[in-house]
Design a protein around this motif. Structure first.
Motif, PDB file in Angstrom:
ATOM      1  N   SER A  45      -9.732 -36.404 -36.861  1.00 19.54           N
ATOM      2  CA  SER A  45     -10.620 -36.473 -38.686  1.00 19.54           C
ATOM      3  C   SER A  45      -9.746 -36.868 -39.436  1.00 19.54           C
TER       4      SER A  45
ATOM      5  N   LEU B 145      -9.743 -36.796 -42.085  1.00 22.15           N
ATOM      6  CA  LEU B 145      -9.929 -36.901 -43.841  1.00 22.15           C
ATOM      7  C   LEU B 145      -8.869 -35.365 -43.913  1.00 22.15           C
TER       8      LEU B 145
ATOM      9  N   HIS C  13     -11.441 -40.296 -36.157  1.00 24.99           N
ATOM     10  CA  HIS C  13     -13.201 -39.674 -36.586  1.00 24.99           C
ATOM     11  C   HIS C  13     -12.902 -40.170 -38.823  1.00 24.99           C
TER      12      HIS C  13
ATOM     13  N   ASP D 234     -14.299 -39.875 -41.869  1.00 25.78           N
ATOM     14  CA  ASP D 234     -15.259 -39.535 -43.213  1.00 25.78           C
ATOM     15  C   ASP D 234     -15.599 -39.793 -44.477  1.00 25.78           C
TER      16      ASP D 234
ATOM     17  N   HIS E 209     -18.595 -41.976 -40.128  1.00 24.53           N
ATOM     18  CA  HIS E 209     -18.947 -41.098 -40.430  1.00 24.53           C
ATOM     19  C   HIS E 209     -19.919 -41.521 -41.523  1.00 24.53           C
TER      20      HIS E 209
ATOM     21  N   MET F 180     -20.954 -39.958 -45.539  1.00 26.72           N
ATOM     22  CA  MET F 180     -21.786 -39.808 -46.157  1.00 26.72           C
ATOM     23  C   MET F 180     -22.195 -39.247 -47.015  1.00 26.72           C
TER      24      MET F 180
ATOM     25  N   PRO G 206     -21.282 -30.238 -44.557  1.00 21.05           N
ATOM     26  CA  PRO G 206     -20.242 -31.850 -44.726  1.00 21.05           C
ATOM     27  C   PRO G 206     -19.646 -31.954 -46.636  1.00 21.05           C
ATOM     28  N   GLY G 207     -18.417 -32.360 -46.009  1.00 18.47           N
ATOM     29  CA  GLY G 207     -18.214 -32.305 -47.546  1.00 18.47           C
ATOM     30  C   GLY G 207     -16.708 -31.952 -47.697  1.00 18.47           C
ATOM     31  N   PHE G 208     -15.828 -31.506 -47.138  1.00 24.07           N
ATOM     32  CA  PHE G 208     -15.041 -30.724 -46.899  1.00 24.07           C
ATOM     33  C   PHE G 208     -14.411 -30.209 -45.374  1.00 24.07           C
TER      34      PHE G 208
ATOM     35  N   GLY H  88     -11.847 -27.836 -43.374  1.00 21.50           N
ATOM     36  CA  GLY H  88     -10.952 -26.957 -43.692  1.00 21.50           C
ATOM     37  C   GLY H  88     -12.236 -25.301 -43.334  1.00 21.50           C
TER      38      GLY H  88
ATOM     39  N   ASP I  59     -18.817 -31.476 -35.215  1.00 19.91           N
ATOM     40  CA  ASP I  59     -18.350 -31.604 -36.617  1.00 19.91           C
ATOM     41  C   ASP I  59     -18.462 -30.632 -37.594  1.00 19.91           C
ATOM     42  N   GLY I  60     -16.233 -30.060 -37.463  1.00 21.36           N
ATOM     43  CA  GLY I  60     -16.886 -28.962 -38.853  1.00 21.36           C
ATOM     44  C   GLY I  60     -16.076 -27.646 -38.551  1.00 21.36           C
ATOM     45  N   GLY I  61     -14.709 -27.013 -38.752  1.00 20.49           N
ATOM     46  CA  GLY I  61     -14.047 -25.928 -38.511  1.00 20.49           C
ATOM     47  C   GLY I  61     -14.120 -25.959 -36.615  1.00 20.49           C
TER      48      GLY I  61
ATOM     49  N   GLY J  73     -10.594 -32.134 -37.551  1.00 18.69           N
ATOM     50  CA  GLY J  73      -9.095 -31.978 -38.880  1.00 18.69           C
ATOM     51  C   GLY J  73      -8.191 -31.380 -38.572  1.00 18.69           C
ATOM     52  N   SER J  74      -7.913 -29.850 -39.545  1.00 20.20           N
ATOM     53  CA  SER J  74      -7.070 -28.924 -39.499  1.00 20.20           C
ATOM     54  C   SER J  74      -6.213 -29.078 -38.320  1.00 20.20           C
TER      55      SER J  74
HETATM   56  C1  DX5 Z   1     -16.838 -32.888 -43.155  1.00 21.84           C
HETATM   57  C2  DX5 Z   1     -16.124 -33.647 -42.147  1.00 21.84           C
HETATM   58  C3  DX5 Z   1     -14.827 -33.062 -40.894  1.00 21.84           C
HETATM   59  C4  DX5 Z   1     -13.788 -32.645 -41.720  1.00 21.84           C
HETATM   60  C5  DX5 Z   1     -13.513 -31.880 -40.609  1.00 21.84           C
HETATM   61  O1  DX5 Z   1     -17.933 -33.008 -43.983  1.00 21.84           O
HETATM   62  O2  DX5 Z   1     -17.598 -34.591 -42.444  1.00 21.84           O
HETATM   63  O3  DX5 Z   1     -14.763 -34.735 -40.287  1.00 21.84           O
HETATM   64  O4  DX5 Z   1     -12.611 -33.926 -42.168  1.00 21.84           O
HETATM   65  O5  DX5 Z   1     -12.496 -31.347 -40.459  1.00 21.84           O
HETATM   66  P1  DX5 Z   1     -12.290 -29.152 -39.979  1.00 21.84           P
HETATM   67  O6  DX5 Z   1     -12.168 -30.101 -38.404  1.00 21.84           O
HETATM   68  O7  DX5 Z   1     -10.954 -29.053 -40.826  1.00 21.84           O
HETATM   69  O8  DX5 Z   1     -12.970 -28.340 -39.868  1.00 21.84           O
END
Ligand code: DX5
Ligand code: ZN
Length: 228
Positions: A10, A12, A35, A37, A68, A70, A145-147, A149, A179-181, A201-202
């Protein structure tokens, strides 16, 4: 059926001053998807990036762009995201009000892209039952969804298992994306629970990208061997 396990970095979490270079690194090191976002400040509190950035990326990468959305009322924008280069467009069940999800997904299909439906952590899997026969992918959010990390929400494991059994029982043919964490520590269990498209992402962009991707791909390889 044995599905290919794919990594979807991702962007982001990328360093936007080095975006081209970092996307190139993802591609060279074996990621299959990118990915993308899109956040509108309404469906989620943050704003991210939109159409011009996507067109720019499309010119510079052969990766499959997994978009994706949002955003509220995604039907308003799906054509434009596909024209800008999205290979797949995933919409949120919770975001379609005036134009229903069914119609929005059909619109994506007719335009020639793959379509996906996503639900937030608090939305039960049964709410997407009507769409399972017509989507290429179901995206289960494992954070709000939104951030980027944020920590992975543990109840996602049960949702993944439930979705996987629904797919098996119904003989459906969609990929399961999460998706996420996602980290190197939790990804083996996420795959065991049924996911085969892994967004990160991270855990991809922080530190050494090539090493991070290699780490994920070696888990994927080990899982593939487990299954055979
Ligand atoms: C959050 C996004 C994710 C985000 C995942 O709303 O949809 O795609 O970038 O980031 P990590 O992997 O850092 O949780
Ligand atoms: Zn995402």
């Amino acid at each position: 059926m044995d599905r290919e396990i794919k990594l979807a970095p991702s962007i982001l979490a990328a360093d936007f001053m080095k975006l081209a270079e970092q996307i190139g690194e993802c591609e060279r090191n074996g990621a299959k998807y990118l990915h993308y976002d899109v956040m509108d400040g309404l469906f989620v509190p943050s704003l991210s990036f939109g159409l011009p950035v996507l067109s720019g990326i499309r010119k510079g990468t052969g990766l499959f762009i997994d978009c994706h959305l949002m955003i509220v009322e995604p039907a308003r924008y799906v054509d434009q995201f596909i024209d800008a280069g999205a290979d797949s467009v995933t919409i949120h069940l919770e975001s379609c009000k005036e134009t229903g999800c069914m119609e929005t997904l059909q619109k994506i299909r007719e335009k020639g892209a793959k379509c996906g439906i996503s639900i937030k952590p608090a939305t039960p899997v049964v709410h997407i039952l009507p769409y399972l026969g017509m989507v290429d992918m179901v995206l289960l959010m494992s954070v709000e969804p939104g951030f980027g990390g944020q920590p992975f929400i543990g109840s996602t494991f049960e949702k993944l298992k439930q979705l996987e059994s629904l797919r098996r029982e119904g003989n459906f043919d969609f990929d399961i994306e999460v998706d996420g964490g996602i980290t190197l520590e939790n990804v083996p269990e996420v795959i065991d629970a049924g996911a085969n498209v892994i967004v990160s992402g991270s855990s991809v962009f922080k530190g050494n990208i090539a090493d991070n991707i290699r780490g994920f791909l070696s888990v994927f390889d080990a899982k593939k061997t487990d299954r055979n």
